[in-house]
Motif scaffolding. Structure first.
Motif, PDB file in Angstrom:
ATOM      1  N   PRO A   1       0.819  -1.209   0.000  1.00 26.06           N
ATOM      2  CA  PRO A   1       0.000   0.000   0.000  1.00 26.06           C
ATOM      3  C   PRO A   1       0.861   1.271   0.000  1.00 26.06           C
ATOM      4  CG  PRO A   1      -0.538  -1.433   1.854  1.00 26.06           C
ATOM      5  CD  PRO A   1       0.638  -2.020   1.195  1.00 26.06           C
ATOM      6  N   ARG A   2       0.363   2.326  -0.607  1.00 30.89           N
ATOM      7  CA  ARG A   2       1.080   3.605  -0.613  1.00 30.89           C
ATOM      8  C   ARG A   2       0.785   4.413   0.644  1.00 30.89           C
ATOM      9  NH1 ARG A   2      -0.159   7.045  -5.473  1.00 30.89           N
ATOM     10  NH2 ARG A   2       1.463   8.319  -4.504  1.00 30.89           N
ATOM     11  N   LEU A   3      -0.334   4.093   1.301  1.00 29.97           N
ATOM     12  CA  LEU A   3      -0.741   4.833   2.498  1.00 29.97           C
ATOM     13  C   LEU A   3      -1.255   3.859   3.543  1.00 29.97           C
ATOM     14  CD1 LEU A   3      -1.371   7.629   3.847  1.00 29.97           C
ATOM     15  CD2 LEU A   3      -3.563   7.582   2.666  1.00 29.97           C
ATOM     16  N   VAL A   4      -0.744   3.987   4.756  1.00 28.81           N
ATOM     17  CA  VAL A   4      -1.226   3.191   5.885  1.00 28.81           C
ATOM     18  C   VAL A   4      -1.782   4.154   6.920  1.00 28.81           C
ATOM     19  CG1 VAL A   4      -0.619   1.606   7.747  1.00 28.81           C
ATOM     20  CG2 VAL A   4       0.476   1.366   5.507  1.00 28.81           C
ATOM     21  N   ALA A   5      -3.057   3.996   7.227  1.00 28.42           N
ATOM     22  CA  ALA A   5      -3.716   4.858   8.213  1.00 28.42           C
ATOM     23  C   ALA A   5      -4.083   4.000   9.410  1.00 28.42           C
ATOM     24  CB  ALA A   5      -4.979   5.474   7.609  1.00 28.42           C
ATOM     25  N   THR A   6      -3.622   4.398  10.581  1.00 32.10           N
ATOM     26  CA  THR A   6      -3.957   3.592  11.755  1.00 32.10           C
ATOM     27  C   THR A   6      -4.402   4.432  12.931  1.00 32.10           C
ATOM     28  OG1 THR A   6      -3.227   1.841  13.276  1.00 32.10           O
ATOM     29  CG2 THR A   6      -1.555   3.456  12.614  1.00 32.10           C
ATOM     30  N   ASP A   7      -5.416   3.911  13.606  1.00 26.54           N
ATOM     31  CA  ASP A   7      -5.824   4.429  14.901  1.00 26.54           C
ATOM     32  C   ASP A   7      -4.718   4.062  15.902  1.00 26.54           C
ATOM     33  OD1 ASP A   7      -7.690   5.303  17.013  1.00 26.54           O
ATOM     34  OD2 ASP A   7      -7.769   3.179  17.508  1.00 26.54           O
TER      35      ASP A   7
ATOM     36  N   ARG B   1       8.322  -3.991  18.234  1.00 21.34           N
ATOM     37  CA  ARG B   1       7.921  -4.616  16.971  1.00 21.34           C
ATOM     38  C   ARG B   1       7.100  -3.656  16.114  1.00 21.34           C
ATOM     39  NH1 ARG B   1       4.658 -10.409  16.201  1.00 21.34           N
ATOM     40  NH2 ARG B   1       4.760 -10.395  13.916  1.00 21.34           N
ATOM     41  N   THR B   2       6.177  -2.937  16.747  1.00 20.31           N
ATOM     42  CA  THR B   2       5.321  -1.996  16.007  1.00 20.31           C
ATOM     43  C   THR B   2       6.136  -0.818  15.481  1.00 20.31           C
ATOM     44  OG1 THR B   2       3.352  -2.673  17.216  1.00 20.31           O
ATOM     45  CG2 THR B   2       3.297  -0.497  16.211  1.00 20.31           C
ATOM     46  N   ALA B   3       7.056  -0.306  16.294  1.00 22.68           N
ATOM     47  CA  ALA B   3       7.919   0.801  15.844  1.00 22.68           C
ATOM     48  C   ALA B   3       8.738   0.377  14.622  1.00 22.68           C
ATOM     49  CB  ALA B   3       8.833   1.255  16.978  1.00 22.68           C
ATOM     50  N   ALA B   4       9.241  -0.856  14.643  1.00 26.99           N
ATOM     51  CA  ALA B   4      10.018  -1.375  13.515  1.00 26.99           C
ATOM     52  C   ALA B   4       9.135  -1.519  12.270  1.00 26.99           C
ATOM     53  CB  ALA B   4      10.635  -2.720  13.877  1.00 26.99           C
ATOM     54  N   ALA B   5       7.892  -1.954  12.466  1.00 30.21           N
ATOM     55  CA  ALA B   5       6.953  -2.094  11.349  1.00 30.21           C
ATOM     56  C   ALA B   5       6.632  -0.725  10.749  1.00 30.21           C
ATOM     57  CB  ALA B   5       5.677  -2.787  11.818  1.00 30.21           C
ATOM     58  N   PHE B   6       6.445   0.278  11.614  1.00 29.60           N
ATOM     59  CA  PHE B   6       6.178   1.637  11.134  1.00 29.60           C
ATOM     60  C   PHE B   6       7.351   2.141  10.277  1.00 29.60           C
ATOM     61  CE2 PHE B   6       3.231   2.891  14.935  1.00 29.60           C
ATOM     62  CZ  PHE B   6       2.176   2.220  14.330  1.00 29.60           C
TER      63      PHE B   6
ATOM     64  N   ASP C   1      -2.572  -5.906  21.799  1.00 27.38           N
ATOM     65  CA  ASP C   1      -1.484  -6.352  22.678  1.00 27.38           C
ATOM     66  C   ASP C   1      -0.637  -7.462  22.056  1.00 27.38           C
ATOM     67  OD1 ASP C   1      -1.887  -4.494  24.732  1.00 27.38           O
ATOM     68  OD2 ASP C   1      -3.438  -5.724  25.651  1.00 27.38           O
ATOM     69  N   ASP C   2      -1.115  -8.021  20.937  1.00 26.45           N
ATOM     70  CA  ASP C   2      -0.339  -9.023  20.192  1.00 26.45           C
ATOM     71  C   ASP C   2       0.254  -8.428  18.917  1.00 26.45           C
ATOM     72  OD1 ASP C   2      -0.964 -11.039  22.072  1.00 26.45           O
ATOM     73  OD2 ASP C   2      -2.903 -11.364  21.117  1.00 26.45           O
ATOM     74  N   ASP C   3       0.335  -7.089  18.856  1.00 34.33           N
ATOM     75  CA  ASP C   3       0.928  -6.398  17.698  1.00 34.33           C
ATOM     76  C   ASP C   3       0.254  -6.749  16.376  1.00 34.33           C
ATOM     77  OD1 ASP C   3       3.009  -4.954  19.127  1.00 34.33           O
ATOM     78  OD2 ASP C   3       3.979  -6.884  19.417  1.00 34.33           O
ATOM     79  N   GLY C   4      -1.070  -6.790  16.405  1.00 35.02           N
ATOM     80  CA  GLY C   4      -1.839  -7.133  15.201  1.00 35.02           C
ATOM     81  C   GLY C   4      -1.558  -6.229  14.016  1.00 35.02           C
ATOM     82  N   VAL C   5      -1.395  -4.931  14.266  1.00 32.88           N
ATOM     83  CA  VAL C   5      -1.110  -3.983  13.180  1.00 32.88           C
ATOM     84  C   VAL C   5       0.262  -4.287  12.575  1.00 32.88           C
ATOM     85  CG1 VAL C   5      -0.708  -1.549  12.609  1.00 32.88           C
ATOM     86  CG2 VAL C   5      -2.632  -2.181  14.096  1.00 32.88           C
ATOM     87  N   ALA C   6       1.253  -4.485  13.431  1.00 30.25           N
ATOM     88  CA  ALA C   6       2.605  -4.797  12.964  1.00 30.25           C
ATOM     89  C   ALA C   6       2.620  -6.080  12.137  1.00 30.25           C
ATOM     90  CB  ALA C   6       3.556  -4.919  14.153  1.00 30.25           C
ATOM     91  N   GLN C   7       1.839  -7.071  12.541  1.00 30.21           N
ATOM     92  CA  GLN C   7       1.806  -8.343  11.807  1.00 30.21           C
ATOM     93  C   GLN C   7       1.385  -8.134  10.356  1.00 30.21           C
ATOM     94  OE1 GLN C   7      -0.188 -11.652  13.760  1.00 30.21           O
ATOM     95  NE2 GLN C   7       0.386 -10.887  15.781  1.00 30.21           N
ATOM     96  N   VAL C   8       0.379  -7.297  10.148  1.00 24.01           N
ATOM     97  CA  VAL C   8      -0.093  -7.031   8.787  1.00 24.01           C
ATOM     98  C   VAL C   8       0.940  -6.240   7.998  1.00 24.01           C
ATOM     99  CG1 VAL C   8      -1.856  -5.886   7.385  1.00 24.01           C
ATOM    100  CG2 VAL C   8      -2.519  -7.097   9.479  1.00 24.01           C
ATOM    101  N   ILE C   9       1.528  -5.226   8.638  1.00 23.70           N
ATOM    102  CA  ILE C   9       2.536  -4.393   7.958  1.00 23.70           C
ATOM    103  C   ILE C   9       3.740  -5.241   7.522  1.00 23.70           C
ATOM    104  CG2 ILE C   9       4.181  -2.480   8.269  1.00 23.70           C
ATOM    105  CD1 ILE C   9       2.036  -1.199  10.144  1.00 23.70           C
ATOM    106  N   GLU C  10       4.167  -6.140   8.391  1.00 26.42           N
ATOM    107  CA  GLU C  10       5.306  -7.024   8.055  1.00 26.42           C
ATOM    108  C   GLU C  10       4.985  -7.868   6.820  1.00 26.42           C
ATOM    109  OE1 GLU C  10       6.572  -7.398  12.766  1.00 26.42           O
ATOM    110  OE2 GLU C  10       5.606  -9.093  11.753  1.00 26.42           O
ATOM    111  N   GLU C  11       3.746  -8.325   6.761  1.00 22.07           N
ATOM    112  CA  GLU C  11       3.293  -9.154   5.633  1.00 22.07           C
ATOM    113  C   GLU C  11       3.230  -8.336   4.339  1.00 22.07           C
ATOM    114  OE1 GLU C  11       1.811 -12.336   3.473  1.00 22.07           O
ATOM    115  OE2 GLU C  11       2.604 -12.428   5.518  1.00 22.07           O
ATOM    116  N   ARG C  12       2.736  -7.099   4.462  1.00 19.44           N
ATOM    117  CA  ARG C  12       2.529  -6.250   3.279  1.00 19.44           C
ATOM    118  C   ARG C  12       3.814  -5.635   2.744  1.00 19.44           C
ATOM    119  NH1 ARG C  12      -2.458  -5.112   0.948  1.00 19.44           N
ATOM    120  NH2 ARG C  12      -4.067  -6.155   2.164  1.00 19.44           N
ATOM    121  N   TYR C  13       4.765  -5.415   3.618  1.00 15.81           N
ATOM    122  CA  TYR C  13       6.038  -4.780   3.200  1.00 15.81           C
ATOM    123  C   TYR C  13       7.181  -5.749   3.432  1.00 15.81           C
ATOM    124  CZ  TYR C  13       3.362  -0.433   3.182  1.00 15.81           C
ATOM    125  OH  TYR C  13       2.419   0.546   2.939  1.00 15.81           O
ATOM    126  N   ARG C  14       7.194  -6.817   2.681  1.00 16.17           N
ATOM    127  CA  ARG C  14       8.230  -7.853   2.849  1.00 16.17           C
ATOM    128  C   ARG C  14       9.550  -7.387   2.284  1.00 16.17           C
ATOM    129  NH1 ARG C  14       7.111 -12.619   4.678  1.00 16.17           N
ATOM    130  NH2 ARG C  14       4.979 -13.367   4.859  1.00 16.17           N
TER     131      ARG C  14
END
Length: 253
Positions: A7-13, A28-33, A240-253
Motif C-alpha cells: 500500500p502507498r498509504l497506511v492509516a492507523t488508529d 515490533r510496532t515501531a520497527a513495522a512503522f 497487545d499481540d501487535d496485530g497492526v505490525a503483523q499485517v505491515i510485516e506481511e505487506r512490506y516484505r
C-alpha cells in the motif's frame, strides 16, 4: 490490492489498535512503522487524541509524518509539533448543541478540546465553555450504555455536529458537522495523490468506521468493538499481540 502490491498509504488508529493497552508503542510496532517509510509509503496516525497527547507516540516514529487528531478536526505535523489545519465547531453551534443536549438528556457533564488545551464545564461554566471555537465537544453520562447514549446524542444534535464514540464508556465525542477521521484522511490522500485502493486502514472503535469504509482495505484488531469487527475486510491479532505490525510485516516484505 494483492499481497505483492504494498500500500502507498497506511492509516492507523492508536489507542486500542496500534498501541498496547498500556499506551505504549512496542518495539515490533515501531520497527513495522519504519518499514512503511523505508518502502516510500506514507504512515498516518488517525486518532481521537488531541495533539498534546501525541509526543510519546511521535517519539516512537522519530517525529516524522502527519497525524490526524481529534477525530479529523486537526491535522498535526509530528516533525514541527504544529497544528497545520483545523476544522472547528463555531461558538454559536457549540452553545446550541450544549443547550439542546441539556434540555433533552439529564445528568450530562460537558468538556471541550480547544486547539490550545482542554476544559471541563465544572471549571469554566457553560457560558465560558462555549465562548470560542473548539476541536471537539465531549459529553459524558454517568450510566447509559455507550451505544445507546451515542444514538441518543445523534438524534438530538446530529443535524448540528457529527457525533461518535471511542472509549467504551458513555462518552460521546462531537466534531464540526461532517468532520470525521475519513474526511481528514481523504483530504490528505488527495494531496498525496493516493487513491482509496492504495490505502489500508486499521481501527477498533466506532469512530474508526468512516475511515475503515473509505480505505480500500480495512482491518480491525481482534479486540475491536462488534460494529467494527462486522464492517471490516479483515481481522488481525489484538493490539497487545501487535496485530497492526503483523499485517505491515506481511505487506512490506
Amino acid at each position: 490490492m494483492h499481497k505483492h502490491h504494498a500500500p502507498r498509504l497506511v492509516a492507523t488508529d492508536l489507542d486500542g489498535t496500534a498501541l498496547h493497552s498500556d499506551g505504549t508503542v512496542s518495539t515490533r510496532t515501531a520497527a513495522a512503522f519504519a518499514r512503511i517509510e523505508e518502502a516510500g509509503a506514507t504512515l498516518v496516525f488517525v486518532t481521537g487524541r488531541p495533539p498534546r497527547w501525541m509526543s510519546d507516540v511521535a517519539g516512537a516514529v522519530r517525529h516524522r509524518g502527519l497525524a490526524i487528531c481529534a477525530n479529523g478536526a486537526l491535522l498535526y505535523d509530528l516533525r514541527t509539533e504544529q497544528i497545520v489545519e483545523s476544522h472547528l465547531i463555531d461558538p454559536e453551534v457549540l452553545a446550541e448543541v450544549v443547550a439542546q443536549l441539556r434540555a433533552n438528556v439529564p445528568e450530562l457533564a460537558f468538556s471541550v478540546e480547544y486547539v490550545g488545551g482542554f476544559a471541563h464545564e465544572s471549571d469554566l461554566g457553560a457560558a465560558m465553555l462555549t465562548s470560542r471555537p473548539c476541536a471537539k465537544l465531549l459529553a459524558r453520562h454517568p450510566r447509559m450504555d455507550p451505544d445507546q447514549f451515542h444514538a441518543c446524542v445523534h438524534e438530538v444534535v446530529g443535524h448540528l455536529v457529527t457525533a461518535t464514540h471511542s472509549s467504551g464508556t458513555a462518552l460521546v465525542e462531537m466534531s464540526a458537522q461532517g468532520v470525521t477521521k475519513a474526511t481528514a484522511l481523504a483530504t490528505l490522500a488527495g494531496r498525496l495523490r493516493v487513491e482509496p485502493f492504495e490505502t489500508i486502514a486499521f481501527g477498533d472503535m466506532p469512530n474508526d468506521l468512516p475511515m475503515l469504509s473509505w480505505a480500500g482495505t480495512s482491518y480491525a484488531v481482534a479486540n475491536a468493538h462488534p460494529a467494527v469487527l462486522a464492517a471490516v475486510d479483515h481481522v488481525t491479532a489484538a493490539n497487545d499481540d501487535d496485530g497492526v505490525a503483523q499485517v505491515i510485516e506481511e505487506r512490506y516484505r
